[in-house]
Design a protein around this motif. Sequence first.
Motif, PDB file in Angstrom:
ATOM      1  N   PRO A 165      42.294  49.465  36.524  1.00 27.05           N
ATOM      2  CA  PRO A 165      43.290  49.120  35.499  1.00 27.05           C
ATOM      3  C   PRO A 165      44.646  49.763  35.781  1.00 27.05           C
ATOM      4  O   PRO A 165      45.671  49.287  35.303  1.00 27.05           O
ATOM      5  CB  PRO A 165      42.672  49.659  34.199  1.00 27.05           C
ATOM      6  N   HIS A 166      44.648  50.831  36.578  1.00 23.42           N
ATOM      7  CA  HIS A 166      45.900  51.508  36.908  1.00 23.42           C
ATOM      8  C   HIS A 166      46.692  50.764  37.973  1.00 23.42           C
ATOM      9  O   HIS A 166      47.886  51.023  38.151  1.00 23.42           O
ATOM     10  CB  HIS A 166      45.614  52.935  37.388  1.00 23.42           C
ATOM     11  N   ARG A 167      46.031  49.832  38.696  1.00 24.59           N
ATOM     12  CA  ARG A 167      46.715  49.111  39.772  1.00 24.59           C
ATOM     13  C   ARG A 167      46.857  47.617  39.488  1.00 24.59           C
ATOM     14  O   ARG A 167      47.505  46.915  40.270  1.00 24.59           O
ATOM     15  CB  ARG A 167      45.965  49.283  41.099  1.00 24.59           C
ATOM     16  N   ILE A 168      46.255  47.130  38.411  1.00 25.56           N
ATOM     17  CA  ILE A 168      46.237  45.681  38.213  1.00 25.56           C
ATOM     18  C   ILE A 168      47.639  45.105  38.046  1.00 25.56           C
ATOM     19  O   ILE A 168      47.929  44.004  38.525  1.00 25.56           O
ATOM     20  CB  ILE A 168      45.325  45.291  37.010  1.00 25.56           C
ATOM     21  N   LEU A 169      48.553  45.832  37.400  1.00 27.36           N
ATOM     22  CA  LEU A 169      49.918  45.332  37.265  1.00 27.36           C
ATOM     23  C   LEU A 169      50.581  45.186  38.631  1.00 27.36           C
ATOM     24  O   LEU A 169      51.236  44.178  38.918  1.00 27.36           O
ATOM     25  CB  LEU A 169      50.746  46.255  36.370  1.00 27.36           C
ATOM     26  N   SER A 170      50.414  46.192  39.471  1.00 29.20           N
ATOM     27  CA  SER A 170      50.961  46.133  40.829  1.00 29.20           C
ATOM     28  C   SER A 170      50.362  44.964  41.599  1.00 29.20           C
ATOM     29  O   SER A 170      51.072  44.237  42.321  1.00 29.20           O
ATOM     30  CB  SER A 170      50.692  47.450  41.563  1.00 29.20           C
ATOM     31  N   THR A 171      49.062  44.759  41.440  1.00 30.93           N
ATOM     32  CA  THR A 171      48.387  43.659  42.135  1.00 30.93           C
ATOM     33  C   THR A 171      48.888  42.310  41.654  1.00 30.93           C
ATOM     34  O   THR A 171      49.136  41.395  42.453  1.00 30.93           O
ATOM     35  CB  THR A 171      46.864  43.780  41.928  1.00 30.93           C
ATOM     36  N   LEU A 172      49.070  42.164  40.355  1.00 28.49           N
ATOM     37  CA  LEU A 172      49.595  40.903  39.818  1.00 28.49           C
ATOM     38  C   LEU A 172      51.043  40.678  40.249  1.00 28.49           C
ATOM     39  O   LEU A 172      51.459  39.530  40.464  1.00 28.49           O
ATOM     40  CB  LEU A 172      49.480  40.900  38.293  1.00 28.49           C
ATOM     41  N   GLU A 173      51.811  41.751  40.396  1.00 28.04           N
ATOM     42  CA  GLU A 173      53.187  41.622  40.900  1.00 28.04           C
ATOM     43  C   GLU A 173      53.180  41.072  42.329  1.00 28.04           C
ATOM     44  O   GLU A 173      53.992  40.209  42.684  1.00 28.04           O
ATOM     45  CB  GLU A 173      53.889  42.979  40.861  1.00 28.04           C
ATOM     46  N   ILE A 174      52.265  41.568  43.157  1.00 29.55           N
ATOM     47  CA  ILE A 174      52.144  41.084  44.530  1.00 29.55           C
ATOM     48  C   ILE A 174      51.788  39.599  44.534  1.00 29.55           C
ATOM     49  O   ILE A 174      52.388  38.796  45.266  1.00 29.55           O
ATOM     50  CB  ILE A 174      51.074  41.899  45.291  1.00 29.55           C
ATOM     51  N   LEU A 175      50.815  39.225  43.715  1.00 30.72           N
ATOM     52  CA  LEU A 175      50.410  37.819  43.642  1.00 30.72           C
ATOM     53  C   LEU A 175      51.538  36.942  43.107  1.00 30.72           C
ATOM     54  O   LEU A 175      51.765  35.831  43.602  1.00 30.72           O
ATOM     55  CB  LEU A 175      49.179  37.680  42.747  1.00 30.72           C
ATOM     56  N   ALA A 176      52.234  37.422  42.093  1.00 30.79           N
ATOM     57  CA  ALA A 176      53.312  36.629  41.501  1.00 30.79           C
ATOM     58  C   ALA A 176      54.420  36.365  42.516  1.00 30.79           C
ATOM     59  O   ALA A 176      55.038  35.288  42.518  1.00 30.79           O
ATOM     60  CB  ALA A 176      53.876  37.340  40.277  1.00 30.79           C
ATOM     61  N   GLU A 177      54.676  37.327  43.381  1.00 28.18           N
ATOM     62  CA  GLU A 177      55.724  37.168  44.389  1.00 28.18           C
ATOM     63  C   GLU A 177      55.292  36.254  45.531  1.00 28.18           C
ATOM     64  O   GLU A 177      56.067  35.404  45.988  1.00 28.18           O
ATOM     65  CB  GLU A 177      56.115  38.529  44.952  1.00 28.18           C
ATOM     66  N   VAL A 184      44.329  32.537  38.689  1.00 28.01           N
ATOM     67  CA  VAL A 184      43.888  33.931  38.614  1.00 28.01           C
ATOM     68  C   VAL A 184      43.104  34.140  37.324  1.00 28.01           C
ATOM     69  O   VAL A 184      43.436  33.565  36.285  1.00 28.01           O
ATOM     70  CB  VAL A 184      45.092  34.904  38.650  1.00 28.01           C
ATOM     71  N   CYS A 185      42.074  34.965  37.408  1.00 26.80           N
ATOM     72  CA  CYS A 185      41.345  35.380  36.204  1.00 26.80           C
ATOM     73  C   CYS A 185      41.153  36.884  36.261  1.00 26.80           C
ATOM     74  O   CYS A 185      40.756  37.428  37.297  1.00 26.80           O
ATOM     75  CB  CYS A 185      39.993  34.679  36.106  1.00 26.80           C
ATOM     76  N   VAL A 186      41.460  37.549  35.179  1.00 27.49           N
ATOM     77  CA  VAL A 186      41.186  38.980  35.034  1.00 27.49           C
ATOM     78  C   VAL A 186      40.090  39.121  33.987  1.00 27.49           C
ATOM     79  O   VAL A 186      40.301  38.819  32.804  1.00 27.49           O
ATOM     80  CB  VAL A 186      42.447  39.759  34.608  1.00 27.49           C
ATOM     81  N   ALA A 187      38.908  39.536  34.428  1.00 25.00           N
ATOM     82  CA  ALA A 187      37.765  39.730  33.530  1.00 25.00           C
ATOM     83  C   ALA A 187      37.629  41.216  33.247  1.00 25.00           C
ATOM     84  O   ALA A 187      37.475  42.012  34.167  1.00 25.00           O
ATOM     85  CB  ALA A 187      36.498  39.178  34.171  1.00 25.00           C
ATOM     86  N   THR A 201      48.233  31.723  35.877  1.00 17.98           N
ATOM     87  CA  THR A 201      48.879  32.094  37.135  1.00 17.98           C
ATOM     88  C   THR A 201      49.195  33.588  37.113  1.00 17.98           C
ATOM     89  O   THR A 201      49.184  34.224  36.044  1.00 17.98           O
ATOM     90  CB  THR A 201      50.184  31.316  37.336  1.00 17.98           C
ATOM     91  N   ALA A 202      49.475  34.134  38.274  1.00 18.83           N
ATOM     92  CA  ALA A 202      49.811  35.564  38.338  1.00 18.83           C
ATOM     93  C   ALA A 202      51.036  35.900  37.480  1.00 18.83           C
ATOM     94  O   ALA A 202      51.015  36.913  36.764  1.00 18.83           O
ATOM     95  CB  ALA A 202      50.020  35.985  39.796  1.00 18.83           C
ATOM     96  N   PRO A 203      52.119  35.088  37.505  1.00 17.72           N
ATOM     97  CA  PRO A 203      53.253  35.414  36.625  1.00 17.72           C
ATOM     98  C   PRO A 203      52.872  35.423  35.142  1.00 17.72           C
ATOM     99  O   PRO A 203      53.348  36.273  34.383  1.00 17.72           O
ATOM    100  CB  PRO A 203      54.263  34.295  36.929  1.00 17.72           C
ATOM    101  N   GLU A 204      51.996  34.493  34.742  1.00  8.64           N
ATOM    102  CA  GLU A 204      51.579  34.458  33.334  1.00  8.64           C
ATOM    103  C   GLU A 204      50.763  35.686  32.966  1.00  8.64           C
ATOM    104  O   GLU A 204      50.989  36.304  31.907  1.00  8.64           O
ATOM    105  CB  GLU A 204      50.752  33.185  33.083  1.00  8.64           C
ATOM    106  N   LEU A 205      49.824  36.066  33.818  1.00  7.17           N
ATOM    107  CA  LEU A 205      48.994  37.231  33.509  1.00  7.17           C
ATOM    108  C   LEU A 205      49.795  38.518  33.618  1.00  7.17           C
ATOM    109  O   LEU A 205      49.568  39.469  32.858  1.00  7.17           O
ATOM    110  CB  LEU A 205      47.781  37.270  34.441  1.00  7.17           C
ATOM    111  N   LEU A 206      50.732  38.569  34.560  1.00  4.16           N
ATOM    112  CA  LEU A 206      51.583  39.750  34.684  1.00  4.16           C
ATOM    113  C   LEU A 206      52.378  39.967  33.401  1.00  4.16           C
ATOM    114  O   LEU A 206      52.449  41.095  32.881  1.00  4.16           O
ATOM    115  CB  LEU A 206      52.528  39.595  35.873  1.00  4.16           C
ATOM    116  N   ALA A 207      52.951  38.898  32.863  1.00  6.47           N
ATOM    117  CA  ALA A 207      53.713  39.009  31.618  1.00  6.47           C
ATOM    118  C   ALA A 207      52.830  39.495  30.471  1.00  6.47           C
ATOM    119  O   ALA A 207      53.243  40.329  29.654  1.00  6.47           O
ATOM    120  CB  ALA A 207      54.347  37.659  31.271  1.00  6.47           C
ATOM    121  N   PRO A 213      49.007  46.724  28.048  1.00  4.43           N
ATOM    122  CA  PRO A 213      48.465  47.493  29.185  1.00  4.43           C
ATOM    123  C   PRO A 213      46.939  47.436  29.214  1.00  4.43           C
ATOM    124  O   PRO A 213      46.284  47.700  28.193  1.00  4.43           O
ATOM    125  CB  PRO A 213      48.963  48.914  28.914  1.00  4.43           C
ATOM    126  N   PRO A 214      46.366  47.041  30.348  1.00  3.57           N
ATOM    127  CA  PRO A 214      44.909  46.863  30.417  1.00  3.57           C
ATOM    128  C   PRO A 214      44.156  48.185  30.508  1.00  3.57           C
ATOM    129  O   PRO A 214      44.647  49.164  31.068  1.00  3.57           O
ATOM    130  CB  PRO A 214      44.730  46.052  31.708  1.00  3.57           C
TER     131      PRO A 214
END
Length: 227
Positions: A165-177, A184-187, A201-207, A213-214
Amino acid sequence: MSEGCFLLVPTPIGNLGDITHRAVEALQQADIIACEDTRHTSRLLAHLEISGKKLVSLHDHNEARRIPELLDAVGDGQTVAVVSDAGMPAVSDPGYRLIQACLEADAPFVVLPGPSAVLTALVGSGFPVHSFQFHGFLPVKKGKRLKAMTAGLEADGTTLFFESPHRILSTLEILAEHHPDARVCVARELTKKFETYHRGTAPELLAHFQSHPPKGEIVLLLTSAQT
């Protein structure tokens, strides 16, 4: 002397009601329970009202030393149950080296079916199930993370990873770019009270996760398939 055996016993990934009757019976009959964290397993045994068991630790840092001891115990006719903190032993958890040692030593073992975060997330995501691959935890370094996810999106079907959960935002940023159109699914917190599936999509989940915060354990699923 009765023949000893290893029993690989899956344990709940969240909801304790998911333990199977066979798993309970295996823990009851075991002479030794080898566990990733003895404190965690002690709480499970207390919940199941199983007492008087010999618990020994079996984790990444002591497997090389512990496995010969456990093989000797099985050779002496004892039953050794092997559990991880959650889910199926050996799947991103200790146990793989033990199975390899059993095969080399011709030591008997039985694998019990049971809870799996991977299969639960796969079915719950609604992503393709005809073909899928699981790659454990994503790499820490961003470049390697991107490479792993890109390879997953180039494969047929669905690709699953564990993520912090501490890296998921960073990971979604990479995917969004780099892969903004990928599905994408975050379970999160599977089988627990606050279980959630977030799809888009990654931009939608990132937002979404920037605003919320997960927390908890996460399975990340990716697919390029549109159906």
